[in-house]
Design an enzyme around this catalytic site. Sequence first.
Site, short mmCIF file in Angstrom:
data_model
loop_
_atom_site.label_atom_id
_atom_site.label_comp_id
_atom_site.label_asym_id
_atom_site.label_seq_id
_atom_site.Cartn_x
_atom_site.Cartn_y
_atom_site.Cartn_z
N ASP A 47 0.84 -1.20 0.00
CA ASP A 47 0.00 0.00 0.00
C ASP A 47 0.88 1.26 0.00
O ASP A 47 0.37 2.38 -0.08
CB ASP A 47 -1.02 0.00 1.15
N SER A 48 2.21 1.06 0.03
CA SER A 48 3.14 2.19 -0.16
C SER A 48 2.97 2.76 -1.57
O SER A 48 3.58 3.77 -1.89
CB SER A 48 4.58 1.75 0.08
N ASP A 86 -0.98 -6.27 -0.18
CA ASP A 86 -1.36 -5.62 1.08
C ASP A 86 -2.87 -5.49 1.20
O ASP A 86 -3.55 -5.11 0.23
CB ASP A 86 -0.77 -4.21 1.13
N LYS A 116 -0.95 -9.43 3.13
CA LYS A 116 -0.24 -8.90 4.31
C LYS A 116 -1.16 -7.92 5.02
O LYS A 116 -1.90 -7.17 4.37
CB LYS A 116 1.05 -8.19 3.90
N GLU A 118 -1.42 -5.32 8.79
CA GLU A 118 -0.65 -4.69 9.87
C GLU A 118 -1.29 -4.97 11.23
O GLU A 118 -2.52 -5.00 11.35
CB GLU A 118 -0.57 -3.18 9.63
N GLU A 185 9.12 -3.53 10.93
CA GLU A 185 9.46 -2.22 10.36
C GLU A 185 9.93 -1.25 11.44
O GLU A 185 9.25 -1.06 12.45
CB GLU A 185 8.26 -1.64 9.60
O1 KIV Z 1 3.59 -1.17 1.58
C1 KIV Z 1 4.78 -1.42 1.78
O2 KIV Z 1 5.67 -1.10 0.98
C2 KIV Z 1 5.14 -2.12 3.00
C3 KIV Z 1 6.59 -2.31 3.28
C4 KIV Z 1 7.15 -1.09 3.89
C5 KIV Z 1 6.83 -3.49 4.13
O3 KIV Z 1 4.29 -2.49 3.74
#
Ligand code: KIV
Length: 270
Positions: A47-48, A86, A116, A118, A185
């Site tokens: 989600d980055s 994500d 993934k 959080e 992280e």
């Molecule tokens: O979205 C992302 O890039 C991440 C990484 C920082 C692990 O969650």
Amino acid sequence: MNTNRITINKIQEMKVNGEPISMVTAYDYTSAKIINSTKIPIILVGDSMGNNILGYDSTIPVTVEDIIRSTKSVTAGAKKPLIVADLPFFSYQIDIKSTLLNVRRLIQDGGANAVKLEGGEQVADTVKKIVMAGVPVMGHIGLTPQSVNKLGGYKLQGKTSESAKILLNDALALQESGAFAIVLELIPSELSREITDTLKIPTIGIGAGIECDGQVQVFHDLLGLDLEFSPKHSRKYAHLAATIKIALENYDADVRKKKFPTKENSFFLK
Ligand code: KIV
């Protein structure tokens, strides 16, 4: 099913054999194709993308639709690495029914191999239910960017012995729930070492030191795709923003001077 794709069993095997695991983000077909030509075993459709391709100042506005669109193009470009997508902010917090519907979309519509999310102990039950539905889950603790407003900024986590203990318990709860790996992280290296030594599943660090079983980095950071941004936890293996800028300036200059296209780039009637 693509039988050549890296599996979560292979990732576990890498931990057991002490073989470091690299993971990198990708958000599109072109970058996924390049990553596919390397030996990098995991791609994260992170989600980055909010910060790196959508122009937001955080990951918070990213939607399930954004992740699905990117995951589709990444899976089209990369047939070898394990693709982890994500779960964006508020796609797994409301209730288990909506969570599983969102997971289904990332897996069936996007083509991801795993998801993934959080959080630690507070998401352990959710992780368990997603795994029970047959979907591998990667955890993510320490600095969890979706909670940036609660955390009060992008700060190092687990600095006190109390907060370190909570993170260790979070990691154990995620492992117990069936997570196949955990992103750590922005936590001190000493704590990463303790978590990595304690867990049977791999830890994948970002700003968490050398002691993790693997490392994850953002594609744009590794390749220097931003002229200004240079986070401490990353290393620029190329300076592509500067290279691209020069290439575009050269193209513009050639157009202005009528040096492009030449005969070689043109078509003529016989
Ligand atoms: O979205 C992302 O890039 C991440 C990484 C920082 C692990 O969650």
